[in-house]
Design a protein around this motif. Structure first.
Motif, PDB file in Angstrom:
ATOM      1  N   PRO A 528      23.770  89.904  64.759  1.00  0.00           N
ATOM      2  CA  PRO A 528      23.574  89.304  63.484  1.00  0.00           C
ATOM      3  C   PRO A 528      22.402  88.205  63.602  1.00  0.00           C
ATOM      4  CG  PRO A 528      25.873  89.213  64.175  1.00  0.00           C
ATOM      5  CD  PRO A 528      25.157  89.831  65.247  1.00  0.00           C
ATOM      6  N   PHE A 529      22.409  87.266  64.710  1.00  0.00           N
ATOM      7  CA  PHE A 529      21.326  86.389  64.904  1.00  0.00           C
ATOM      8  C   PHE A 529      19.776  87.147  65.057  1.00  0.00           C
ATOM      9  CE2 PHE A 529      24.732  83.867  67.230  1.00  0.00           C
ATOM     10  CZ  PHE A 529      24.700  82.720  66.232  1.00  0.00           C
ATOM     11  N   SER A 530      19.889  88.243  65.747  1.00  0.00           N
ATOM     12  CA  SER A 530      18.738  88.997  65.931  1.00  0.00           C
ATOM     13  C   SER A 530      18.133  89.481  64.593  1.00  0.00           C
ATOM     14  CB  SER A 530      18.830  90.035  66.918  1.00  0.00           C
ATOM     15  OG  SER A 530      17.787  90.903  67.156  1.00  0.00           O
ATOM     16  N   LEU A 531      19.089  90.257  63.902  1.00  0.00           N
ATOM     17  CA  LEU A 531      18.427  91.113  62.826  1.00  0.00           C
ATOM     18  C   LEU A 531      18.298  90.057  61.593  1.00  0.00           C
ATOM     19  CD1 LEU A 531      20.722  94.025  63.053  1.00  0.00           C
ATOM     20  CD2 LEU A 531      18.497  93.992  63.362  1.00  0.00           C
ATOM     21  N   LYS A 532      19.149  88.901  61.308  1.00  0.00           N
ATOM     22  CA  LYS A 532      18.948  87.958  60.390  1.00  0.00           C
ATOM     23  C   LYS A 532      17.182  87.214  60.696  1.00  0.00           C
ATOM     24  CE  LYS A 532      19.147  84.676  57.435  1.00  0.00           C
ATOM     25  NZ  LYS A 532      19.196  84.956  56.116  1.00  0.00           N
ATOM     26  N   GLY A 533      17.043  87.001  61.988  1.00  0.00           N
ATOM     27  CA  GLY A 533      15.861  86.591  62.370  1.00  0.00           C
ATOM     28  C   GLY A 533      14.538  87.437  62.134  1.00  0.00           C
ATOM     29  N   LEU A 534      14.931  88.860  62.429  1.00  0.00           N
ATOM     30  CA  LEU A 534      13.873  89.711  62.208  1.00  0.00           C
ATOM     31  C   LEU A 534      13.442  90.011  60.577  1.00  0.00           C
ATOM     32  CD1 LEU A 534      15.094  91.854  65.195  1.00  0.00           C
ATOM     33  CD2 LEU A 534      12.668  90.720  64.914  1.00  0.00           C
ATOM     34  N   LEU A 535      14.689  90.199  59.892  1.00  0.00           N
ATOM     35  CA  LEU A 535      14.482  90.472  58.542  1.00  0.00           C
ATOM     36  C   LEU A 535      14.143  89.236  57.440  1.00  0.00           C
ATOM     37  CD1 LEU A 535      14.210  93.621  57.146  1.00  0.00           C
ATOM     38  CD2 LEU A 535      15.484  93.553  59.425  1.00  0.00           C
ATOM     39  N   GLY A 536      14.667  88.067  57.996  1.00  0.00           N
ATOM     40  CA  GLY A 536      14.474  86.990  57.215  1.00  0.00           C
ATOM     41  C   GLY A 536      12.989  86.299  57.208  1.00  0.00           C
ATOM     42  N   ASN A 537      12.156  86.892  58.065  1.00  0.00           N
ATOM     43  CA  ASN A 537      10.852  86.691  58.219  1.00  0.00           C
ATOM     44  C   ASN A 537      10.264  86.644  56.860  1.00  0.00           C
ATOM     45  OD1 ASN A 537       7.749  87.139  58.834  1.00  0.00           O
ATOM     46  ND2 ASN A 537       8.712  86.325  60.739  1.00  0.00           N
ATOM     47  N   PRO A 538       9.316  85.844  56.219  1.00  0.00           N
ATOM     48  CA  PRO A 538       8.756  85.984  54.903  1.00  0.00           C
ATOM     49  C   PRO A 538       8.102  87.030  54.772  1.00  0.00           C
ATOM     50  CG  PRO A 538       7.794  84.151  56.403  1.00  0.00           C
ATOM     51  CD  PRO A 538       8.995  84.686  57.002  1.00  0.00           C
ATOM     52  N   LEU A 539       7.374  87.822  55.810  1.00  0.00           N
ATOM     53  CA  LEU A 539       6.735  89.163  55.869  1.00  0.00           C
ATOM     54  C   LEU A 539       7.424  89.994  55.175  1.00  0.00           C
ATOM     55  CD1 LEU A 539       4.931  90.191  58.706  1.00  0.00           C
ATOM     56  CD2 LEU A 539       3.590  89.081  56.595  1.00  0.00           C
ATOM     57  N   CYS A 540       9.035  90.071  55.231  1.00  0.00           N
ATOM     58  CA  CYS A 540       9.848  91.026  54.870  1.00  0.00           C
ATOM     59  C   CYS A 540      10.007  90.754  53.284  1.00  0.00           C
ATOM     60  CB  CYS A 540      10.859  91.151  55.558  1.00  0.00           C
ATOM     61  SG  CYS A 540      10.567  91.330  57.329  1.00  0.00           S
ATOM     62  N   SER A 541       9.698  89.629  52.818  1.00  0.00           N
ATOM     63  CA  SER A 541      10.055  89.379  51.368  1.00  0.00           C
ATOM     64  C   SER A 541       9.290  90.325  50.105  1.00  0.00           C
ATOM     65  CB  SER A 541       9.995  87.872  51.155  1.00  0.00           C
ATOM     66  OG  SER A 541       8.436  87.544  51.059  1.00  0.00           O
ATOM     67  N   PRO A 542       9.667  90.375  49.213  1.00  0.00           N
ATOM     68  CA  PRO A 542       9.111  91.129  48.246  1.00  0.00           C
ATOM     69  C   PRO A 542       7.755  90.798  47.934  1.00  0.00           C
ATOM     70  CG  PRO A 542      11.341  90.875  47.597  1.00  0.00           C
ATOM     71  CD  PRO A 542      11.010  90.145  48.618  1.00  0.00           C
ATOM     72  N   GLU A 543       7.554  89.421  47.973  1.00  0.00           N
ATOM     73  CA  GLU A 543       6.216  88.873  47.506  1.00  0.00           C
ATOM     74  C   GLU A 543       5.155  89.192  48.504  1.00  0.00           C
ATOM     75  OE1 GLU A 543       6.147  87.798  44.306  1.00  0.00           O
ATOM     76  OE2 GLU A 543       3.985  87.554  44.791  1.00  0.00           O
ATOM     77  N   TYR A 544       5.507  89.430  49.795  1.00  0.00           N
ATOM     78  CA  TYR A 544       4.770  89.549  50.845  1.00  0.00           C
ATOM     79  C   TYR A 544       4.324  90.938  51.283  1.00  0.00           C
ATOM     80  CZ  TYR A 544       4.660  84.448  52.576  1.00  0.00           C
ATOM     81  OH  TYR A 544       4.518  83.167  52.411  1.00  0.00           O
ATOM     82  N   TRP A 545       5.507  91.538  51.245  1.00  0.00           N
ATOM     83  CA  TRP A 545       5.545  93.283  51.847  1.00  0.00           C
ATOM     84  C   TRP A 545       4.848  94.182  50.867  1.00  0.00           C
ATOM     85  CZ3 TRP A 545       6.110  94.974  56.476  1.00  0.00           C
ATOM     86  CH2 TRP A 545       6.297  96.195  56.744  1.00  0.00           C
TER      87      TRP A 545
END
Ligand code: HEM
Ligand SMILES: *[C@@H]1O[C@H](CO)[C@@H](O)[C@H](O)[C@H]1NC(C)=O
Ligand SMILES: *[C@@H]1O[C@H](CO)[C@@H](O)[C@H](O)[C@H]1NC(C)=O
Ligand SMILES: *[C@@H]1O[C@H](CO)[C@@H](O)[C@H](O)[C@H]1NC(C)=O
Ligand SMILES: *[C@@H]1O[C@H](CO)[C@@H](O)[C@H](O)[C@H]1NC(C)=O
Length: 598
Positions: A528-545
Motif C-alpha cells: 500500500p505505501f509503495s503503490l500510493k507513493g508511485l501513483l500519487g506522483n503528480p506526473l500520474c495526475s490527469p493534468e500532467y499525464w
C-alpha cells in the motif's frame, strides 16, 4: 434551525458536565491508566481520551459501530463475508499462470490492476494524519513536511509499559535481538531468485525518499519531496542541483574516463559527498545523493541515470532547438521520473510480488476513481524497508570474489570493470532472503540494532496493531508467527507476549511465505505505501499525464516504454544480462554471449 442549535448546545453542556464529573472522580485516583494504552478501538477507529480514565472510539466511516468500533454495519458485514483473505488473494495471484496469461490480453487485466491499485492505496490516509510528535490530527502535522508521517499514532507517553499495556517492563536489548535472530548463520539465497541488481535498485530508489534526519530526534526526514522526485539523481536542494548541472543543453556534468561517461569529480562539481578520508579528489564522484559513492552498486545506478538523462536531453534538443537549458533540463527530469515509476512498477514490484498478473503502469486506470495525487512518506514504511539481509557474503564480479572491505568506498571498481560487467555480475548473483531472520551479514548487522533503537524512540505501536490496521488477523502466539520453534521460544522469553512484539522485529522475522522473499505482513503493509507513493506522483495526475508534459509524443513514448534493459543497453557499449532476478537455466545458456541489440 435555531431550535436544533439550542438543543445541541444543551446536550453539549450536559455532556461536558458529565465529563467534568467523571474526571473529578477519576482525578482522585493517580493510578489511572490512559485507556488508549489498551488500543481499544478496532477497525481503524480513533481513540480519544476523555477525563482521565474515559475514552471514546470515533468510528466515523469505518463501517463499524459500538464502544470499540467492533460491530459491523450491514454493508461491512456483507463485505467481510465476501472478501477473500490476503492468503487466498495472494494464492490466486501467484498461481494459475494459464489463467493470468489468458487474462493478460483482455480488458480484465486493467480491471484487476485497477483493483490492486485502489484496494492497496485506500489503506493509506491521504491527506496524511499523525506523526511522531502528534498522535492526533493537527495542522502542524499536516503542514510541517520535515516529519515523516505515521499511519498509527505513537504509543502514548504515559502508558504503563513500553508497548502500551502488554509485555515486559523493559524491551529486549537490541543487540541481543540482532545477534540471536538477525545475524546470518549460513547465507540463505532468496527463493524468488532476487539478485544484486535488484538489491542495489532497492537501495538506490528508496534513498530518494528515506533520508532520516539523524541529527534530531523525533522522526524527521531530509527528503522533502516525499516520493519519487529523483532527488537522488539531481540533489535534494536547488544549490546541489545547480552544482551537478552542466548548464548547457539541459545536461548534467560528466567526465570521460577513457571514452566512457562517468559522473564528474567533486572538484568539477563541488557538492558534499561522504568518502573515506584520504581518497584523492579525482577518485571522488559528485552525485545526487551524498552516500552513493560508498557502494559501487549505487554508483553504478547513479552513472546509468546520468547517462540516460544526458541521452534524453539530446533527443529533446533535436526536436526543440529553441528550448533553453532550463526547459530541456526540467522536461528531461520529468521523463526520468516517469521512467523510474514505469520500471519500478512493471519490473521491480512485478518481480517482488511473484504475481502472474502482469502489472501495468497506466495512470489512466485511476482517472475515474477517487484518488489523491499527493503522498507523504511514513516512518513505518522506512522502517519496514530495511532490507539488509539482501546483502551477500561477498561480491562475485567478473568471476572474481570481492570482499566487503575491497567493495565498499571503492570508486575505482566501477571505472575498472565498467558498467557492462558490473550489471552482468550483479544480475547473476543471487541476493539473500529478506524474511525469516538469521540472514543479515555482519557488516549490516548493526543497522538492525539501530533500526530497533529508532523505533523505540519513535514509540512505534506493536506489530499486531499494524496487522489489524492492514486487515490482517493479529497473531495469537509466537509459534503461529514463526515456524522456527527456537526463535518462537526466544522471542516469547524476551517479549513476554505476542501483543508486545515490535513492528520491525515482526515484519523481518515473521515466517516467509512458501518460496517467497518475505512474509505476509511485509507484502500487505509494504505494497500500500509503495503503490500510493508511485501513483500519487503528480506526473500520474490527469493534468500532467499527457505528451506535452514530456516535450511531445517522443518523450511520452520514452516514459511509457521504459525498461531496465533499455536503461542499461541504451547507455552501454554492449548489452549484458540485465534483470532483477538471476538467470534460469535457459537464460543462462542464451545470455552468456554479449549482444548489441535490445
Ligand atoms: C552493504 C550494503 C549496505 C550497508 C553498509 C548499509 C548501511 C546502512 C546504514 C549504516 C544505515 C543507517 C542506519 C541508521 O543510522 O539508522 C542504513 C539505512 C538504511 N538502509 Fe542500508 N545498507 C546497505 C544496504 C541496503 C540495502 C540493499 C537496502 C535495500 C532496501 C537498504 C535500505 C536501507 C534503508 C531503507 C535505510 C533507512 C534510510 C533512512 O532512514 O534514511 N540498505 N543502511
Ligand atoms: C472495549 O474495549 C475495552 C478495553 O479493551 C474493554 O474493556 C471493553 O469491554 C470493550 N467494550 C465492548 C463493548 O466490547
Ligand atoms: C501480456 O500482454 C502484453 C501486451 O498486451 C505483452 O507485451 C506481454 O508479453 C504479455 N505477457 C504475457 C505473460 O503474456
Ligand atoms: C517543523 O518542526 C520542527 C520541530 O518543531 C521545527 O524545528 C521546524 O522548523 C518545522 N519546520 C517548518 C517548515 O515549520
Ligand atoms: C578497489 O577495486 C579494485 C578493482 O577491483 C582493486 O584492484 C582494489 O584493490 C580495490 N581497492 C581496495 C582498497 O580494496
Amino acid at each position: 434551525m435555531g431550535a436544533t442549535r439550542v438543543v445541541s448546545y444543551l446536550s453539549l453542556m450536559a455532556f461536558l458536565g458529565c465529563l467534568l464529573e467523571n474526571s473529578s472522580v477519576a482525578a482522585a485516583d493517580s493510578n489511572t491508566v490512559n485507556p488508549c494504552c489498551y488500543y481499544p478501538c478496532q477497525n481503524s477507529g480513533v481513540c480519544v481520551r476523555f477525563g482521565t480514565d474515559q475514552y471514546q472510539c470515533d468510528c466515523t466511516r469505518t463501517g463499524f459501530y459500538g464502544d470499540n468500533c467492533t460491530v459491523p454495519e450491514f454493508g461491512s458485514w456483507i463485505r467481510l463475508m465476501l472478501k477473500p483473505s490476503p492468503f487466498v488473494t495472494h494464492y490466486i495471484l501467484t498461481h494459475f499462470q494459464w489463467f493470468w496469461n489468458l487474462l493478460n490480453n483482455t480488458f480484465l487485466r486493467d480491471t484487476v490492476m485497477r483493483l490492486v491499485l485502489t484496494i492497496r492505496s485506500n489503506l493509506i490516509p491521504s491527506p496524511p494524519t499523525f506523526n511522531t510528535k502528534y498522535g492526533y490530527i493537527s495542522w502542524e502535522s499536516y503542514y510541517n513536511i520535515s516529519y515523516y508521517t505515521r499511519l498509527l499514532p505513537p504509543v502514548p507517553e504515559d502508558c504503563p509499559l513500553p508497548m502500551g499495556t502488554k509485555g515486559k517492563p523493559t524491551l529486549p536489548d537490541p543487540k541481543v535481538l540482532a545477534e540471536r535472530f538477525f545475524k546470518r548463520k549460513k547465507f540463505r539465497p532468496d527463493p524468488q531468485g532476487t539478485n544484486l541488481m535488484f538489491a542495489f535498485m532497492a537501495q538506490h530508489f528508496t534513498h530518494q525518499f528515506f533520508k532520516t534526519n539523524h541529527e534530531v530526534k523525533g522522526g524527521f526526514t531530509k527528503a522533502l519531496g516525499h516520493g519519487v522526485d529523483a532527488s537522488n539523481i539531481y540533489g535534494d536542494t536547488l544549490e546541489r542541483q545547480h552544482q551537478l548541472r552542466l548548464h548547457k543543453d539541459g545536461k548534467l556534468k560528466y567526465q570521460l574516463v577513457g571514452s566512457e561517461v562517468f559522473p564528474p569529480t567533486v572538484s568539477e562539481a563541488p557538492v558534499y559527498m561522504r568518502y573515506s578520508q584520504g581518497l584523492p579528489s579525482e577518485q571522488q564522484f559528485a552525485l545526487g545523493h551524498e552516500l552513493y559513492g560508498i557502494l559501487p552498486g549505487l554508483t553504478l545506478y547513479a552513472t546509468l541515470w546520468l547517462r540516460e538523462h544526458n541521452r534524453v536531453c539530446d533527443i529533446l534538443r533535436a526536436e526543440h532547438p529553441s528550448w533553453d537549458d532550463e526547459q530541456l533540463f526540467q522536461t528531461t527530469r520529468l521523463i526520468i521520473i516517469g521512467e523510474i515509476i514505469k520500471i519500478i512498477i512493471e519490473e521491480y514490484v512485478q518481480h517482488l510480488s511473484g504475481y502472474f498478473l502482469k502489472l501495468k503502469f497506466d495512470p489512466v486506470l485511476l482517472f475515474n476513481e477517487r484518488f489523491q495525487y499527493s503522498n507523504r512518506i511514513a516512518l513505518e514504511f522506512c522502517q519496514l524497508y530495511h532490507w539488509h539481509p539482501l546483502m551477500p557474503d561477498s561480491f562475485i564480479i567478473d568471476d572474481e570474489e570481492v570482499s566487503y572491505s575491497q567493495f565498499m568506498y571503492n570508486t575505482s571498481l566501477l571505472t575498472h570493470y565498467g558498467v557492462e560487467k558490473l550489471v552482468d555480475s550483479f544480475s547473476r548473483q543471487v541476493a539473500g532472503q529478506i524474511g525469516g531472520g538469521h540472514n543479515s551479514h555482519e557488516t549490516v548487522l548493526r543497522v538492525a540494532e539501530l533500526t530497533i533503537k529508532e523505533s523505540r524512540e519513535a514509540r512505534i505501536q506493536p506489530f499486531n496493531e499494524y496487522r489489524k490496521k492492514f486487515n490482517l488477523k493479529p497473531y495469537t502466539s509466537f509459534y503461529e508467527f514463526t515456524d522456527d520453534p527456537e526463535m518462537a521460544k526466544g522471542l516469547e522469553d524476551l517479549y513476554g507476549e505476542i501483543d508486545a512484539l515490535e513492528f520491525y522485529t515482526g515484519v523481518m522475522l515473521e515466517k516467509a511465505r512458501p518460496d517467497a522473499i518475505f512474509g505476509e505482513s511485509m507484502v500487505e503493509m509494504g505494497a500500500p505505501f509503495s503503490l500510493k507513493g508511485l501513483l500519487g506522483n503528480p506526473l500520474c495526475s490527469p493534468e500532467y499525464w499527457k505528451p506535452s508534459t514530456f516535450g511531445g509524443e517522443t518523450g511520452f513514448r520514452i516514459v511509457k516504454s521504459a525498461t531496465l534493459q533499455k536503461l542499461v543497453c541504451h547507455n552501454s557499449k554492449w548489452c549484458p544480462y540485465v534483470h532483477f532476478r538471476v538467470p534460469g537455466k535457459e537464460e543462462e545458456a542464451n545470455s552468456r554471449k554479449p549482444s548489441t541489440e535490445l
